[in-house]
Design a protein around this motif. Structure first.
Motif, PDB file in Angstrom:
ATOM      1  N   VAL A 129       0.833  -1.206   0.000  1.00 28.67           N
ATOM      2  CA  VAL A 129       0.000   0.000   0.000  1.00 28.67           C
ATOM      3  C   VAL A 129       0.866   1.255   0.000  1.00 28.67           C
ATOM      4  CG1 VAL A 129      -1.649   1.338   1.357  1.00 28.67           C
ATOM      5  CG2 VAL A 129      -1.977  -1.123   1.072  1.00 28.67           C
ATOM      6  N   ILE A 130       1.925   1.257   0.793  1.00 28.84           N
ATOM      7  CA  ILE A 130       2.818   2.417   0.852  1.00 28.84           C
ATOM      8  C   ILE A 130       3.427   2.687  -0.511  1.00 28.84           C
ATOM      9  CG2 ILE A 130       4.971   3.309   1.823  1.00 28.84           C
ATOM     10  CD1 ILE A 130       4.260   1.641   4.373  1.00 28.84           C
ATOM     11  N   TRP A 161      -0.363   7.817   4.289  1.00 25.20           N
ATOM     12  CA  TRP A 161      -0.634   7.880   5.725  1.00 25.20           C
ATOM     13  C   TRP A 161      -0.978   6.479   6.198  1.00 25.20           C
ATOM     14  CZ3 TRP A 161      -0.181   9.164  10.411  1.00 25.20           C
ATOM     15  CH2 TRP A 161      -1.182   9.024  11.376  1.00 25.20           C
ATOM     16  N   GLN A 162      -0.235   6.007   7.207  1.00 22.72           N
ATOM     17  CA  GLN A 162      -0.416   4.660   7.737  1.00 22.72           C
ATOM     18  C   GLN A 162      -0.646   4.733   9.247  1.00 22.72           C
ATOM     19  OE1 GLN A 162      -0.509   1.808   5.805  1.00 22.72           O
ATOM     20  NE2 GLN A 162      -0.472   3.264   4.104  1.00 22.72           N
ATOM     21  N   PRO A 163      -1.912   4.792   9.680  1.00 30.39           N
ATOM     22  CA  PRO A 163      -2.192   4.834  11.122  1.00 30.39           C
ATOM     23  C   PRO A 163      -1.842   3.521  11.794  1.00 30.39           C
ATOM     24  CG  PRO A 163      -4.225   4.607   9.864  1.00 30.39           C
ATOM     25  CD  PRO A 163      -3.135   4.827   8.861  1.00 30.39           C
ATOM     26  N   ASP A 164      -1.472   3.606  13.074  1.00 32.38           N
ATOM     27  CA  ASP A 164      -1.175   2.410  13.884  1.00 32.38           C
ATOM     28  C   ASP A 164      -0.186   1.479  13.199  1.00 32.38           C
ATOM     29  OD1 ASP A 164      -3.008   3.124  15.967  1.00 32.38           O
ATOM     30  OD2 ASP A 164      -4.640   2.470  14.652  1.00 32.38           O
ATOM     31  N   MET A 165       0.856   2.034  12.633  1.00 27.60           N
ATOM     32  CA  MET A 165       1.804   1.197  11.888  1.00 27.60           C
ATOM     33  C   MET A 165       2.884   0.591  12.771  1.00 27.60           C
ATOM     34  SD  MET A 165       3.915   1.960   8.404  1.00 27.60           S
ATOM     35  CE  MET A 165       4.901   0.640   7.684  1.00 27.60           C
ATOM     36  N   LEU A 166       3.365   1.347  13.758  1.00 27.14           N
ATOM     37  CA  LEU A 166       4.450   0.839  14.587  1.00 27.14           C
ATOM     38  C   LEU A 166       3.923  -0.115  15.649  1.00 27.14           C
ATOM     39  CD1 LEU A 166       5.847   3.364  13.302  1.00 27.14           C
ATOM     40  CD2 LEU A 166       7.240   3.443  15.380  1.00 27.14           C
ATOM     41  N   TYR A 214       4.888   9.164  14.699  1.00 27.04           N
ATOM     42  CA  TYR A 214       4.371   9.885  15.860  1.00 27.04           C
ATOM     43  C   TYR A 214       4.412   9.027  17.118  1.00 27.04           C
ATOM     44  CZ  TYR A 214       2.836  13.100  12.278  1.00 27.04           C
ATOM     45  OH  TYR A 214       2.811  13.979  11.221  1.00 27.04           O
ATOM     46  N   LEU A 215       4.789   9.679  18.234  1.00 27.87           N
ATOM     47  CA  LEU A 215       4.961   8.983  19.515  1.00 27.87           C
ATOM     48  C   LEU A 215       4.070   9.572  20.609  1.00 27.87           C
ATOM     49  CD1 LEU A 215       8.876   8.738  19.434  1.00 27.87           C
ATOM     50  CD2 LEU A 215       7.219   7.007  18.706  1.00 27.87           C
ATOM     51  N   VAL A 250       3.876   8.573   8.334  1.00 29.17           N
ATOM     52  CA  VAL A 250       3.632   9.260   7.067  1.00 29.17           C
ATOM     53  C   VAL A 250       4.873   9.084   6.195  1.00 29.17           C
ATOM     54  CG1 VAL A 250       2.987  11.423   5.946  1.00 29.17           C
ATOM     55  CG2 VAL A 250       2.296  10.992   8.316  1.00 29.17           C
ATOM     56  N   PHE A 251       4.640   8.756   4.924  1.00 30.17           N
ATOM     57  CA  PHE A 251       5.709   8.633   3.933  1.00 30.17           C
ATOM     58  C   PHE A 251       5.465   9.671   2.846  1.00 30.17           C
ATOM     59  CE2 PHE A 251       5.068   4.642   6.009  1.00 30.17           C
ATOM     60  CZ  PHE A 251       6.326   4.095   6.172  1.00 30.17           C
TER      61      PHE A 251
END
Length: 220
Positions: free
Chosen positions: A15-16, A27-32, A143-144, A181-182
């Motif tokens: 997807v990225i 935009w990839q929420p909850d990725m980490l 984001y942290l 975010v990429f």
């Protein structure tokens, strides 16, 4: 103690790559993974408390300057010296490999820093690399923050590839924890709105190898 984290799934990586090819950002929420977010957040909070962060400027090498009317944030470069940093760099490596396979970018090196935006911190509209410089090709923002709401500001605003000042943004993303975010570094303008709370994250960039007769890359 080593931190074991699962790499991004093949579906997410696909997807990225597709987003970057189609629109220049993703935009990839909850990725980490949760364990990685917790470890990185603990480290950035400790650095913030101990004031182990430097004012961030604009430009690189001979062009570097502090410009508080353009950017108000503090950073600390990663060197892989902590378990959290090692785990993050290991997590990022499959992304580099996937983007190279899918988009044939030749990404070679990755650099990253912790970034803290204080209350009333911001970053005016910019791109992360001058066109043709190739020192940064793909940008990553992670984001942290534990929780975030719209009234806190601090959103990442994104414009279309190559947009000028009059164009309307295509996205306004809140800095929600574990989100990533990429962006194409040379062609996607973006900005960070004024934040009303301390805003924690990581900024990273994949670069290509610029070694030549009179230059060895990466610089040491």
């Amino acid at each position: 103690m080593d931190i074991a984290v699962a790499p991004p799934s093949d579906n997410r990586l696909g997807v990225i790559a597709g987003d970057l090819s189609l629109k220049g950002w993703s935009w990839q929420p909850d990725m980490l993974p949760d364990a990685l977010v917790s470890a990185l957040r603990a480290e950035i909070l400790e650095r913030d408390i101990e004031q182990d962060l430097d004012p961030a400027g604009i430009g690189r090498e001979d062009m570097f300057q502090l410009a508080r009317d353009v950017r108000r944030t503090r950073i600390s470069w990663m060197d892989g010296s902590s378990p959290a940093q090692k785990a993050f760099l290991a997590w990022a490596e499959p992304i580099r490999e996937s983007l190279n396979r899918a988009l044939m970018l030749g990404l070679f090196d990755f650099e990253a820093c912790f970034a803290v935006y204080p209350v009333e911190g911001f970053y005016d509209r910019h791109v992360d690399s001058f066109a043709g410089a190739r020192n940064r090709v793909i940008s990553l923002v992670v984001y942290l923050n534990e929780a975030w709401s719209d009234d806190l500001g601090g959103a990442l605003v994104i414009w279309p590839e190559g947009a000028d000042e009059a164009d309307v943004p295509v996205a306004r993303l809140l800095p929600e924890g574990a989100g990533a975010v990429f962006m194409l570094s040379e062609t996607v303008p973006h900005a960070v709105e004024v934040t009303q709370a301390r805003r924690y994250g990581i900024a990273g960039w994949w670069r290509v190898n610029q070694s030549g007769i009179d230059r060895v890359d990466p610089l040491t």
